[in-house]
Design a protein around this motif. Sequence first.
Motif, PDB file in Angstrom:
ATOM      1  N   LEU A 111      14.033  38.946  66.723  1.00 15.10           N
ATOM      2  CA  LEU A 111      13.707  39.434  65.170  1.00 15.10           C
ATOM      3  C   LEU A 111      12.937  40.726  65.522  1.00 15.10           C
ATOM      4  O   LEU A 111      12.460  40.977  64.579  1.00 15.10           O
ATOM      5  CB  LEU A 111      12.565  38.412  64.832  1.00 15.10           C
ATOM      6  CG  LEU A 111      13.058  36.902  64.184  1.00 15.10           C
ATOM      7  CD1 LEU A 111      12.104  36.008  64.123  1.00 15.10           C
ATOM      8  CD2 LEU A 111      14.031  37.162  63.143  1.00 15.10           C
ATOM      9  N   LEU A 112      13.059  41.332  66.708  1.00 11.02           N
ATOM     10  CA  LEU A 112      12.351  42.551  66.751  1.00 11.02           C
ATOM     11  C   LEU A 112      13.145  43.625  65.878  1.00 11.02           C
ATOM     12  O   LEU A 112      14.270  43.679  65.730  1.00 11.02           O
ATOM     13  CB  LEU A 112      12.339  43.448  68.248  1.00 11.02           C
ATOM     14  CG  LEU A 112      11.632  42.436  69.035  1.00 11.02           C
ATOM     15  CD1 LEU A 112      11.565  42.850  70.447  1.00 11.02           C
ATOM     16  CD2 LEU A 112      10.052  42.606  68.728  1.00 11.02           C
ATOM     17  N   GLU A 113      12.535  44.532  65.310  1.00  9.42           N
ATOM     18  CA  GLU A 113      12.968  45.718  64.378  1.00  9.42           C
ATOM     19  C   GLU A 113      14.005  46.501  65.285  1.00  9.42           C
ATOM     20  O   GLU A 113      13.737  46.660  66.492  1.00  9.42           O
ATOM     21  CB  GLU A 113      11.909  46.487  63.715  1.00  9.42           C
ATOM     22  CG  GLU A 113      12.388  47.584  63.034  1.00  9.42           C
ATOM     23  CD  GLU A 113      11.344  48.258  62.208  1.00  9.42           C
ATOM     24  OE1 GLU A 113      11.416  49.607  62.172  1.00  9.42           O
ATOM     25  OE2 GLU A 113      10.411  47.729  62.059  1.00  9.42           O
ATOM     26  N   ARG A 114      15.063  46.913  64.570  1.00 10.19           N
ATOM     27  CA  ARG A 114      16.022  47.614  65.469  1.00 10.19           C
ATOM     28  C   ARG A 114      17.019  48.397  64.586  1.00 10.19           C
ATOM     29  O   ARG A 114      17.131  48.075  63.271  1.00 10.19           O
ATOM     30  CB  ARG A 114      16.961  46.625  66.321  1.00 10.19           C
ATOM     31  CG  ARG A 114      17.889  45.992  65.411  1.00 10.19           C
ATOM     32  CD  ARG A 114      18.780  45.008  66.389  1.00 10.19           C
ATOM     33  NE  ARG A 114      18.563  43.783  66.499  1.00 10.19           N
ATOM     34  CZ  ARG A 114      17.815  42.870  66.710  1.00 10.19           C
ATOM     35  NH1 ARG A 114      16.640  43.285  66.484  1.00 10.19           N
ATOM     36  NH2 ARG A 114      17.843  41.645  66.793  1.00 10.19           N
ATOM     37  N   ALA A 115      17.442  49.520  64.873  1.00  8.66           N
ATOM     38  CA  ALA A 115      18.462  50.298  64.156  1.00  8.66           C
ATOM     39  C   ALA A 115      19.744  49.462  64.007  1.00  8.66           C
ATOM     40  O   ALA A 115      20.371  48.848  64.956  1.00  8.66           O
ATOM     41  CB  ALA A 115      18.785  51.709  64.879  1.00  8.66           C
ATOM     42  N   VAL A 116      20.393  49.545  62.551  1.00  9.04           N
ATOM     43  CA  VAL A 116      21.286  48.824  62.520  1.00  9.04           C
ATOM     44  C   VAL A 116      22.582  49.756  62.063  1.00  9.04           C
ATOM     45  O   VAL A 116      22.325  50.466  61.172  1.00  9.04           O
ATOM     46  CB  VAL A 116      21.305  47.721  61.517  1.00  9.04           C
ATOM     47  CG1 VAL A 116      22.768  47.094  61.077  1.00  9.04           C
ATOM     48  CG2 VAL A 116      20.297  46.569  61.988  1.00  9.04           C
TER      49      VAL A 116
END
Length: 146
Positions: free
Chosen positions: A124-129
């Motif tokens: 669930l970590l924020e990441r670039a998509v």
Amino acid sequence: PEAERGHLLVAELLDASGLGEKTVQMIRHGKCDLLREDSRGNVVPRRLRLKAALLHIRLPRVAGVDVSAFETFWGPRMAVASEAAFAPLDLNAAEGGDWQPRSKVTEVFDIDFSGNQRDIAAALLERAVLFEVLPPLPGETAGAAA
């Protein structure tokens, strides 16, 4: 006591995004506090894969009349303007407007609820998509939607 804990956790709290209704928090709590130690992988749903695509959405014509001037006040546009986290929109319904896909479908999250707490949190970590943008539609110039 361990003997009073369950063998299976069933979570029916899925909304259209899969992440609302505090689903993740509820599953993590249930695994830690309600399931037996040897049953922590027994979770339904077992996995959540969230995929997304970029869309170009316009208000539908109403009785042949172009109502695009009202798009600023339309639900999905208002949600984007207010930086809402999620704007549900049924693309199969008339209020979904006229839409065209503008990218290929891309995986945003893949959460294995049968895994351990650390793996669920890491998923669930924020990441670039990154979205692979489709070629322009007829009548469009590259990089601009009509």
